[in-house]
Design an enzyme around this catalytic site. Structure first.
Site, PDB file in Angstrom:
ATOM      1  N   ARG A  15      28.679  17.151  -6.530  1.00 13.72           N
ATOM      2  CA  ARG A  15      29.276  17.588  -5.251  1.00 13.72           C
ATOM      3  C   ARG A  15      30.170  18.825  -5.421  1.00 13.72           C
ATOM      4  O   ARG A  15      30.524  19.475  -4.449  1.00 13.72           O
ATOM      5  CB  ARG A  15      30.076  16.420  -4.629  1.00 13.72           C
ATOM      6  CG  ARG A  15      29.183  15.333  -4.063  1.00 13.72           C
ATOM      7  CD  ARG A  15      29.956  14.075  -3.705  1.00 13.72           C
ATOM      8  NE  ARG A  15      30.191  13.207  -4.869  1.00 13.72           N
ATOM      9  CZ  ARG A  15      30.782  12.021  -4.812  1.00 13.72           C
ATOM     10  NH1 ARG A  15      31.218  11.562  -3.652  1.00 13.72           N
ATOM     11  NH2 ARG A  15      30.950  11.289  -5.897  1.00 13.72           N
ATOM     12  N   LYS A  22      32.726  18.719 -13.747  1.00 16.99           N
ATOM     13  CA  LYS A  22      33.748  18.557 -12.701  1.00 16.99           C
ATOM     14  C   LYS A  22      35.155  18.398 -13.260  1.00 16.99           C
ATOM     15  O   LYS A  22      36.090  19.094 -12.838  1.00 16.99           O
ATOM     16  CB  LYS A  22      33.395  17.348 -11.828  1.00 16.99           C
ATOM     17  CG  LYS A  22      34.479  16.991 -10.839  1.00 16.99           C
ATOM     18  CD  LYS A  22      34.062  15.916  -9.868  1.00 16.99           C
ATOM     19  CE  LYS A  22      34.013  14.549 -10.471  1.00 16.99           C
ATOM     20  NZ  LYS A  22      33.743  13.509  -9.460  1.00 16.99           N
ATOM     21  N   GLN A  75      27.601   8.177 -22.910  1.00 14.33           N
ATOM     22  CA  GLN A  75      26.754   7.411 -21.978  1.00 14.33           C
ATOM     23  C   GLN A  75      25.483   8.252 -21.788  1.00 14.33           C
ATOM     24  O   GLN A  75      25.532   9.331 -21.191  1.00 14.33           O
ATOM     25  CB  GLN A  75      27.490   7.220 -20.648  1.00 14.33           C
ATOM     26  CG  GLN A  75      26.731   6.342 -19.668  1.00 14.33           C
ATOM     27  CD  GLN A  75      27.313   6.421 -18.252  1.00 14.33           C
ATOM     28  OE1 GLN A  75      28.048   7.337 -17.901  1.00 14.33           O
ATOM     29  NE2 GLN A  75      26.958   5.450 -17.418  1.00 14.33           N
ATOM     30  N   ASP A 105      38.317  11.879 -12.756  1.00 16.01           N
ATOM     31  CA  ASP A 105      38.460  12.770 -11.595  1.00 16.01           C
ATOM     32  C   ASP A 105      39.604  12.357 -10.679  1.00 16.01           C
ATOM     33  O   ASP A 105      39.708  12.831  -9.559  1.00 16.01           O
ATOM     34  CB  ASP A 105      37.139  12.844 -10.811  1.00 16.01           C
ATOM     35  CG  ASP A 105      36.775  11.542 -10.103  1.00 16.01           C
ATOM     36  OD1 ASP A 105      37.497  10.540 -10.257  1.00 16.01           O
ATOM     37  OD2 ASP A 105      35.758  11.533  -9.375  1.00 16.01           O
ATOM     38  N   GLU A 156      30.908   0.261  -1.394  1.00 16.07           N
ATOM     39  CA  GLU A 156      30.881   1.720  -1.504  1.00 16.07           C
ATOM     40  C   GLU A 156      30.605   2.346  -0.142  1.00 16.07           C
ATOM     41  O   GLU A 156      29.862   1.768   0.672  1.00 16.07           O
ATOM     42  CB  GLU A 156      29.812   2.141  -2.516  1.00 16.07           C
ATOM     43  CG  GLU A 156      30.192   1.819  -3.937  1.00 16.07           C
ATOM     44  CD  GLU A 156      31.598   2.304  -4.281  1.00 16.07           C
ATOM     45  OE1 GLU A 156      31.871   3.499  -4.151  1.00 16.07           O
ATOM     46  OE2 GLU A 156      32.439   1.460  -4.653  1.00 16.07           O
ATOM     47  N   ASN A 370      48.807  51.576 -26.903  1.00 11.38           N
ATOM     48  CA  ASN A 370      48.729  50.621 -28.020  1.00 11.38           C
ATOM     49  C   ASN A 370      47.326  50.474 -28.584  1.00 11.38           C
ATOM     50  O   ASN A 370      47.149  49.912 -29.649  1.00 11.38           O
ATOM     51  CB  ASN A 370      49.246  49.244 -27.580  1.00 11.38           C
ATOM     52  CG  ASN A 370      48.490  48.695 -26.392  1.00 11.38           C
ATOM     53  OD1 ASN A 370      47.979  49.466 -25.572  1.00 11.38           O
ATOM     54  ND2 ASN A 370      48.422  47.389 -26.279  1.00 11.38           N
ATOM     55  N   TYR A 371      46.326  50.995 -27.889  1.00  9.89           N
ATOM     56  CA  TYR A 371      44.934  50.700 -28.258  1.00  9.89           C
ATOM     57  C   TYR A 371      44.224  52.003 -28.609  1.00  9.89           C
ATOM     58  O   TYR A 371      44.200  52.939 -27.808  1.00  9.89           O
ATOM     59  CB  TYR A 371      44.252  50.013 -27.079  1.00  9.89           C
ATOM     60  CG  TYR A 371      42.866  49.505 -27.342  1.00  9.89           C
ATOM     61  CD1 TYR A 371      42.571  48.766 -28.484  1.00  9.89           C
ATOM     62  CD2 TYR A 371      41.839  49.742 -26.432  1.00  9.89           C
ATOM     63  CE1 TYR A 371      41.301  48.286 -28.706  1.00  9.89           C
ATOM     64  CE2 TYR A 371      40.560  49.260 -26.648  1.00  9.89           C
ATOM     65  CZ  TYR A 371      40.287  48.535 -27.790  1.00  9.89           C
ATOM     66  OH  TYR A 371      39.029  48.062 -28.023  1.00  9.89           O
ATOM     67  N   SER A 389      60.847  60.144 -18.580  1.00 14.55           N
ATOM     68  CA  SER A 389      59.750  59.762 -17.680  1.00 14.55           C
ATOM     69  C   SER A 389      58.433  60.343 -18.162  1.00 14.55           C
ATOM     70  O   SER A 389      58.389  61.448 -18.714  1.00 14.55           O
ATOM     71  CB  SER A 389      60.017  60.297 -16.270  1.00 14.55           C
ATOM     72  OG  SER A 389      61.123  59.629 -15.738  1.00 14.55           O
TER      73      SER A 389
HETATM   74  C1  UD1 Z   1      34.357   5.707  -7.150  1.00 13.45           C
HETATM   75  C2  UD1 Z   1      34.365   4.216  -6.775  1.00 13.45           C
HETATM   76  C3  UD1 Z   1      34.919   4.067  -5.346  1.00 13.45           C
HETATM   77  C4  UD1 Z   1      36.311   4.644  -5.298  1.00 13.45           C
HETATM   78  C5  UD1 Z   1      36.312   6.106  -5.796  1.00 13.45           C
HETATM   79  C6  UD1 Z   1      37.744   6.583  -5.959  1.00 13.45           C
HETATM   80  C7  UD1 Z   1      32.470   3.180  -7.923  1.00 13.45           C
HETATM   81  C8  UD1 Z   1      31.080   2.677  -7.780  1.00 13.45           C
HETATM   82  N1  UD1 Z   1      33.007   3.700  -6.841  1.00 13.45           N
HETATM   83  O1  UD1 Z   1      33.460   6.375  -6.272  1.00 13.45           O
HETATM   84  O2  UD1 Z   1      34.972   2.685  -4.987  1.00 13.45           O
HETATM   85  O3  UD1 Z   1      36.807   4.569  -3.969  1.00 13.45           O
HETATM   86  O4  UD1 Z   1      35.682   6.222  -7.076  1.00 13.45           O
HETATM   87  O5  UD1 Z   1      37.798   7.934  -6.281  1.00 13.45           O
HETATM   88  O6  UD1 Z   1      33.039   3.078  -8.993  1.00 13.45           O
HETATM   89  N2  UD1 Z   1      31.096   8.256 -14.088  1.00 13.45           N
HETATM   90  C9  UD1 Z   1      30.607   8.042 -15.360  1.00 13.45           C
HETATM   91  N3  UD1 Z   1      29.344   7.592 -15.507  1.00 13.45           N
HETATM   92  C10 UD1 Z   1      28.523   7.317 -14.454  1.00 13.45           C
HETATM   93  C11 UD1 Z   1      29.029   7.532 -13.156  1.00 13.45           C
HETATM   94  C12 UD1 Z   1      30.319   7.984 -13.004  1.00 13.45           C
HETATM   95  O7  UD1 Z   1      31.309   8.272 -16.349  1.00 13.45           O
HETATM   96  O8  UD1 Z   1      27.380   6.904 -14.685  1.00 13.45           O
HETATM   97  C13 UD1 Z   1      32.479   8.754 -13.927  1.00 13.45           C
HETATM   98  C14 UD1 Z   1      32.559  10.086 -13.199  1.00 13.45           C
HETATM   99  O9  UD1 Z   1      32.567  11.160 -14.130  1.00 13.45           O
HETATM  100  C15 UD1 Z   1      33.870   9.993 -12.456  1.00 13.45           C
HETATM  101  C16 UD1 Z   1      34.076   8.497 -12.251  1.00 13.45           C
HETATM  102  O10 UD1 Z   1      33.197   7.839 -13.128  1.00 13.45           O
HETATM  103  O11 UD1 Z   1      34.965  10.509 -13.232  1.00 13.45           O
HETATM  104  C17 UD1 Z   1      33.807   8.068 -10.814  1.00 13.45           C
HETATM  105  O12 UD1 Z   1      32.477   8.406 -10.449  1.00 13.45           O
HETATM  106  P1  UD1 Z   1      32.140   9.036  -9.035  1.00 13.45           P
HETATM  107  O13 UD1 Z   1      30.679   9.263  -8.972  1.00 13.45           O
HETATM  108  O14 UD1 Z   1      33.015  10.190  -8.758  1.00 13.45           O
HETATM  109  O15 UD1 Z   1      32.520   7.820  -8.072  1.00 13.45           O
HETATM  110  P2  UD1 Z   1      32.920   7.885  -6.525  1.00 13.45           P
HETATM  111  O16 UD1 Z   1      31.697   8.059  -5.725  1.00 13.45           O
HETATM  112  O17 UD1 Z   1      34.007   8.859  -6.319  1.00 13.45           O
HETATM  113 CA    CA Z   2      35.002  10.353  -7.607  1.00 15.40          CA
END
Ligand code: UD1
Ligand code: CA
Length: 442
Positions: A15, A22, A75, A105, A156, A370-371, A389
């Site tokens: 996004r 990000k 992962q 994030d 969600e 300087n350069y 000056s």
């Molecule tokens: C998530 C929560 C939501 C919450 C919101 C708050 C879930 C399913 N949803 O949604 O309930 O309100 O955060 O900000 O958890 N990430 C991984 N591996 C993955 C997927 C994600 O490491 O496979 C990490 C992302 O890098 C990120 C964090 O997990 O830092 C959250 O993932 P993101 O996709 O941003 O979740 P949201 O849709 O924001």
């Molecule tokens: Ca998020």
């Protein structure tokens, strides 16, 4: 009880529409994830695991750059937050105690809030999510409570029906759990939802169905801001800057128009500094008491000592030191240079790779050359010296104490103490040869 922190940062962050990961985008001059990580320091975790995707060299380099003491867990496929936590825990099969999961994030959670969350987990209530009330639930997961006030379900945003959408209690994503119970329930999470992902948040519903309790700990909405889009990033920067402005003002710094002054996370400012409107302070800046930063100045990597005057329209760059009561005036750039106490560079000059003594005056239009096209060379100017000056000082060169350079000189040889360096053509007057300038009268 030992605490393990898991930071999730493997998501694609689509996004943001960016080539850059990000969580490497910055707030207050440091990556988003580092804010989240810093907030966990006070928990004194016995281990921190950082989940990232394979091939994310930039993130690994950033962790090294900031000397982050965390074990990196890869992962392989981004199958959802539930999968990410499962992968993290699989890397430590012997793990016991408590695990705290934060999303890379989500930068603004306070250590005191995390402590509250950790303390809320007990034998009978092994899970806890950090939630918040908001008028704008947007893309956050919605929390539904049971009759006893425990969390029954988190839905969600994408999977919300009409009723769920109207819930104003939202999930921050920050989660705490007893490791053993979590390890048992994680494999039961399915990916039958609109994203086809394994949602960590499904733990709440699974637990509730099995009579296991999940506590809700609430915090202020500002702490839970999750960054998914450029718009979120701008909001986060705004929140960060507001916090910094309020902090400095409460510590005795005058900000004439606070909303137009920008700081970095490591900015240090003593009481009784005045900062005029439209000033940007980059990383590694410290400003001592009584200094005034006039409008439209841009500072980074520098020390500004007591009583110094900077700007308006000054640029001070990395590795610069402006000593007590010195002055850097309008349209002056200073780079990797030291200006001694009470020295003045009042107008239109470039000072690069130089050391200037005390009470010296650098005249308007002076350029420290300087350069030479290959390397940077140093200039030394003594104390109580006067640089006329429009002097060009061609480095490497040294000008002594109480010395002078004549205006308009091109100085490429040292000028000893008490001496006048003059390097320009002598003036010649051609009598009665002035061009006819009658046109001025017409
Ligand atoms: C998530 C929560 C939501 C919450 C919101 C708050 C879930 C399913 N949803 O949604 O309930 O309100 O955060 O900000 O958890 N990430 C991984 N591996 C993955 C997927 C994600 O490491 O496979 C990490 C992302 O890098 C990120 C964090 O997990 O830092 C959250 O993932 P993101 O996709 O941003 O979740 P949201 O849709 O924001
Ligand atoms: Ca998020």
């Amino acid at each position: 009880m030992s605490i393990t922190v898991v930071i999730l940062g493997a998501g694609k962050g689509t996004r943001m529409k960016s080539k850059k990961t990000k969580i490497l985008h910055e707030i207050g001059g440091i990556p988003i994830y580092l804010h989240a990580l810093n907030s966990t320091e006070g928990l004194v975790p016995s281990k921190t695991l950082f989940v990232t995707s394979r091939d994310n060299q930039a993130l690994i380099e950033s962790l090294q750059h900031f000397d982050v003491k965390a074990d990196v867990v890869i992962q392989d496929e981004q199958l959802g937050t539930g999968d990410a936590v499962a992968v993290a825990l699989q890397s430590l099969p012997e793990l016991t105690g408590i695990v705290v999961v934060l999303y890379g994030d989500t930068p603004f959670v306070k250590t005191s809030t995390l402590t509250k969350l950790v303390r809320s987990v007990e034998q009978d209530v092994p899970f806890a999510f950090l939630g918040f009330e908001t008028l704008h639930p947007g893309n956050y997961g919605r929390i539904k409570l049971d009759t006893e006030g425990y969390i029954q379900k988190i839905t969600e945003a994408k999977d919300c029906n009409h009723v769920d959408s109207s819930l104003s209690l939202c999930n921050s994503g920050i989660f705490c759990s007893q490791v053993d119970v979590l390890t048992k329930l994680l494999p039961q999470i399915s990916n039958e939802n609109s994203s086809g992902e394994y949602y960590l948040t499904d733990i709440a519903h699974l637990a509730s169905e099995q009579g296991i309790k999940t506590r809700l700990v609430q915090c202020d909405e500002h702490e839970t801001l999750g960054i998914n889009t450029r718009n979120d990033l701008a909001v986060a920067e705004h929140v960060f800057q507001s916090q910094m402005r309020n902090r400095f003002m409460s510590e005795g710094v005058t900000l004439i128009d606070p909303n137009s002054v920008y700081f970095s996370i490591d900015t240090k400012i003593a009481p009784d500094v005045v900062i005029e409107p439209n000033v940007k302070i980059g990383k590694e800046v410290s400003i001592d008491t009584g200094a005034v930063i006039h409008s439209f100045s841009y500072l980074e990597g520098c020390t500004i000592s007591e009583g110094a005057q900077i700007g308006p329209f000054a640029r001070i760059r990395a590795s610069s030191e402006i000593s007590k009561d010195a002055k850097v005036g309008n349209f002056v750039e200073v780079k990797a240079s030291k200006l001694g106490a009470r020295t003045k560079v009042s107008h239109l000059s470039y000072v690069g790779d130089a050391s200037v003594g005390e009470e010296t005056n650098i005249g308007a239009g002076t350029v420290f050359c300087n350069y030479d096209g290959v390397s940077k060379n140093k200039t030394v100017v003594g104390s109580q010296t006067f640089i006329g000056s429009n002097t060009l000082l061609i480095a490497p060169v040294e000008i002594g104490n109480e010395a002078f350079t004549a205006a308009g000189s091109v100085i490429n040889q040292n000028v000893p103490d008490h001496s006048l360096g003059i390097a320009r053509k002598r003036q010649k007057n051609l009598l009665n040869k002035a061009p006819n300038h009658k046109f001025r009268k017409g």
